[in-house]
Design a protein around this motif. Structure first.
Motif, PDB file in Angstrom:
ATOM      1  N   TRP A  33      -0.004  -0.528   2.603  1.00  0.00           N
ATOM      2  CA  TRP A  33      -0.662   0.778   2.618  1.00  0.00           C
ATOM      3  C   TRP A  33      -1.985   0.708   3.385  1.00  0.00           C
ATOM      4  O   TRP A  33      -2.302   1.591   4.192  1.00  0.00           O
ATOM      5  CB  TRP A  33      -0.912   1.216   1.169  1.00  0.00           C
ATOM      6  N   ALA A  34      -2.761  -0.357   3.160  1.00  0.00           N
ATOM      7  CA  ALA A  34      -4.035  -0.522   3.869  1.00  0.00           C
ATOM      8  C   ALA A  34      -3.809  -0.623   5.377  1.00  0.00           C
ATOM      9  O   ALA A  34      -4.563  -0.043   6.179  1.00  0.00           O
ATOM     10  CB  ALA A  34      -4.767  -1.750   3.351  1.00  0.00           C
ATOM     11  N   MET A  35      -2.751  -1.352   5.776  1.00  0.00           N
ATOM     12  CA  MET A  35      -2.449  -1.505   7.205  1.00  0.00           C
ATOM     13  C   MET A  35      -2.094  -0.152   7.818  1.00  0.00           C
ATOM     14  O   MET A  35      -2.538   0.184   8.922  1.00  0.00           O
ATOM     15  CB  MET A  35      -1.303  -2.499   7.385  1.00  0.00           C
ATOM     16  N   MET A  36      -1.286   0.672   7.110  1.00  0.00           N
ATOM     17  CA  MET A  36      -0.911   1.985   7.628  1.00  0.00           C
ATOM     18  C   MET A  36      -2.130   2.892   7.740  1.00  0.00           C
ATOM     19  O   MET A  36      -2.265   3.643   8.706  1.00  0.00           O
ATOM     20  CB  MET A  36       0.146   2.618   6.722  1.00  0.00           C
ATOM     21  N   VAL A  37      -3.024   2.808   6.749  1.00  0.00           N
ATOM     22  CA  VAL A  37      -4.239   3.619   6.807  1.00  0.00           C
ATOM     23  C   VAL A  37      -5.099   3.201   7.997  1.00  0.00           C
ATOM     24  O   VAL A  37      -5.650   4.046   8.725  1.00  0.00           O
ATOM     25  CB  VAL A  37      -5.023   3.502   5.488  1.00  0.00           C
TER      26      VAL A  37
ATOM     27  N   LEU B  28      -9.799  -1.239   6.135  1.00  0.00           N
ATOM     28  CA  LEU B  28      -9.714  -1.568   4.712  1.00  0.00           C
ATOM     29  C   LEU B  28      -9.467  -3.056   4.543  1.00  0.00           C
ATOM     30  O   LEU B  28      -8.699  -3.663   5.304  1.00  0.00           O
ATOM     31  CB  LEU B  28      -8.600  -0.752   4.052  1.00  0.00           C
ATOM     32  N   PHE B  29     -10.096  -3.652   3.530  1.00  0.00           N
ATOM     33  CA  PHE B  29      -9.985  -5.088   3.250  1.00  0.00           C
ATOM     34  C   PHE B  29     -10.471  -5.961   4.404  1.00  0.00           C
ATOM     35  O   PHE B  29      -9.961  -7.069   4.615  1.00  0.00           O
ATOM     36  CB  PHE B  29      -8.540  -5.475   2.894  1.00  0.00           C
TER      37      PHE B  29
ATOM     38  N   SER C 136       3.237  -5.703  -5.681  1.00  0.00           N
ATOM     39  CA  SER C 136       2.131  -4.744  -5.671  1.00  0.00           C
ATOM     40  C   SER C 136       1.117  -5.095  -4.585  1.00  0.00           C
ATOM     41  O   SER C 136       0.600  -4.215  -3.867  1.00  0.00           O
ATOM     42  CB  SER C 136       1.447  -4.718  -7.047  1.00  0.00           C
ATOM     43  N   LEU C 137       0.816  -6.385  -4.478  1.00  0.00           N
ATOM     44  CA  LEU C 137      -0.112  -6.812  -3.421  1.00  0.00           C
ATOM     45  C   LEU C 137       0.443  -6.478  -2.032  1.00  0.00           C
ATOM     46  O   LEU C 137      -0.284  -6.007  -1.149  1.00  0.00           O
ATOM     47  CB  LEU C 137      -0.400  -8.306  -3.545  1.00  0.00           C
ATOM     48  N   ILE C 138       1.741  -6.745  -1.868  1.00  0.00           N
ATOM     49  CA  ILE C 138       2.369  -6.445  -0.565  1.00  0.00           C
ATOM     50  C   ILE C 138       2.285  -4.948  -0.273  1.00  0.00           C
ATOM     51  O   ILE C 138       1.964  -4.526   0.844  1.00  0.00           O
ATOM     52  CB  ILE C 138       3.827  -6.940  -0.550  1.00  0.00           C
ATOM     53  N   LEU C 139       2.582  -4.128  -1.289  1.00  0.00           N
ATOM     54  CA  LEU C 139       2.527  -2.683  -1.100  1.00  0.00           C
ATOM     55  C   LEU C 139       1.101  -2.220  -0.797  1.00  0.00           C
ATOM     56  O   LEU C 139       0.885  -1.352   0.068  1.00  0.00           O
ATOM     57  CB  LEU C 139       3.056  -1.975  -2.345  1.00  0.00           C
ATOM     58  N   ILE C 140       0.136  -2.794  -1.489  1.00  0.00           N
ATOM     59  CA  ILE C 140      -1.255  -2.406  -1.256  1.00  0.00           C
ATOM     60  C   ILE C 140      -1.704  -2.779   0.158  1.00  0.00           C
ATOM     61  O   ILE C 140      -2.317  -1.982   0.870  1.00  0.00           O
ATOM     62  CB  ILE C 140      -2.176  -3.052  -2.316  1.00  0.00           C
ATOM     63  N   PHE C 141      -1.365  -4.014   0.563  1.00  0.00           N
ATOM     64  CA  PHE C 141      -1.753  -4.441   1.914  1.00  0.00           C
ATOM     65  C   PHE C 141      -1.023  -3.628   2.977  1.00  0.00           C
ATOM     66  O   PHE C 141      -1.590  -3.310   4.039  1.00  0.00           O
ATOM     67  CB  PHE C 141      -1.480  -5.935   2.093  1.00  0.00           C
TER      68      PHE C 141
END
Length: 374
Positions: free
Chosen positions: A23-27, A252-253, A16-21
């Protein structure tokens, strides 16, 4: 020992963390690409707007160049009455009836009448045209500055400079506030010399004659605009900069990874062109040129002067002893005048190095602009 419930949970948390990060990178990347496209649009729109403004200014300056030369082309060569000049080194009052006319017949018995109201009006009109040209150049710089300041987002900045100054240290070698540098033009420094008209009257054998003698009146140091050495380098380069905004929440982040959005740069270029010709003379000169309409107005003036020659020759021929010789000299002078005046009226509209010819040649093409590779 056989209870395996919850063993997948750690893996799910990591994934989940990998997916969130991810997603943040793509955004964040999408944000960068979006900002880059917006910046490129700002650069292209701004640089072509400035170039179109420059093209319109060149067209208007070319038209006013032609107008100034047309006014001066109505002047007479001040050494001989009613002889067309078409040159700014000898500008006498026009011999065409109208506001610039200095040809005047005083009453019989008056020896001389000095006239300069016509040539003074001509000078004032020429100076007004020059002032209007200066106003056009000022308007070009003001409107260009307004275009550069119309970017709606404060984080975006666009600068426009001529390409010839965008190379190496040349960026610091031009006067950014001088519109003539941007347009690649300069004033013709050959100047304009104006003459008063001295009208002498002579009564002989019941006939009335005129003699016109010039006297230098005023001088202007410059006339119309001509090409400068870098006239044909008409490429403009736009440079865009997008600085990161501190309050938009991107990337993001950013607090977790201690990263910031990058400063973005973009380039655009526009070329100016006129398919019919440059519209401006290449060299500084005194030749005004001549339009065919003005030539038609000058033709009756030449015919009238030949009639004056005829009357003088007719009267002189009756002078005892020297009359025939003087008449022969007068016939030669009249023939020279007729040939020279006619030649000038016929050939001057075809003189390619004059502001009138250059404008007539290129006005149907007109200056325009389009995007070109950087």
């Amino acid at each position: 020992m056989n209870n395996r419930k919850g063993q997948v949970l750690p893996y799910m948390l990591v994934m989940s963390l990998i997916l969130i990060f991810s997603w943040a990178m793509m955004v964040n990347i999408a944000k960068i690409l979006r900002d880059k496209m917006i910046l490129q649009n700002y650069v292209d729109n701004t640089v072509i707007s400035v170039a179109n403004l420059q093209a319109r200014t060149l067209n208007l300056l070319g038209a006013t160049n032609s107008l100034m030369a047309t006014v001066l082309s109505t002047a007479s060569y001040p050494m001989i009455a009613m002889f067309p000049s078409f040159s700014t080194d000898k500008v006498g009052g026009s011999m065409i009836p109208g506001p610039f006319c200095d040809y005047y017949c005083p009453k019989a018995g008056v020896a001389v009448n000095e006239r300069y109201s016509g040539v003074l009006k001509m000078k004032k009109l020429v100076n007004s045209i020059q002032q209007f040209q200066d106003l056009l150049l000022t308007n070009y710089m003001v409107q260009s500055a307004l275009l550069l300041n119309k970017i709606p987002d404060k984080d975006y900045k666009v600068f426009v400079i001529p390409s010839r100054y965008a190379k190496g240290t040349n960026l610091f070698n031009f006067n950014i506030t001088d519109p003539k540098v941007w347009l690649g033009i300069k004033r013709n420094t050959k100047g304009i010399t104006y003459y008063k008209t001295m009208n002498f009257c002579l009564d002989a054998k019941s006939k009335h004659y005129h003699i016109v003698i010039p006297r230098q009146y005023m001088k202007d140091n410059v006339s119309w605009y001509v090409q400068n050495t870098d006239f044909y380098d008409k490429k403009l380069v736009g440079i865009g900069i997008k600085t990161p905004s501190k309050n938009d929440g991107y990337p993001l982040f950013k607090n977790i990874f201690d990263v910031n959005m990058p400063v973005l740069y973009s380039l655009g270029a526009v070329g100016l062109y006129n398919v019919k010709g440059p519209m401006y003379t290449e060299k500084e000169d005194t030749s005004t040129g001549l339009s065919y309409i003005t030539a038609a107005l000058l033709s009756p003036m030449v015919a009238q002067q030949l009639f004056v020659f005829y009357n003088i020759i007719q009267a002189v021929a009756y002078i005892p002893a020297v009359g025939q010789v003087c008449a022969a000299v007068g016939i030669a002078a009249a023939a020279y005048y007729a040939e020279e005046a006619t030649r000038k009226i016929i050939t001057e509209p075809l003189n390619k190095e004059t502001p009138i010819y250059k404008y007539n040649e290129a006005e149907l093409g007109g200056w325009d602009a389009h995007l070109v590779p950087v």
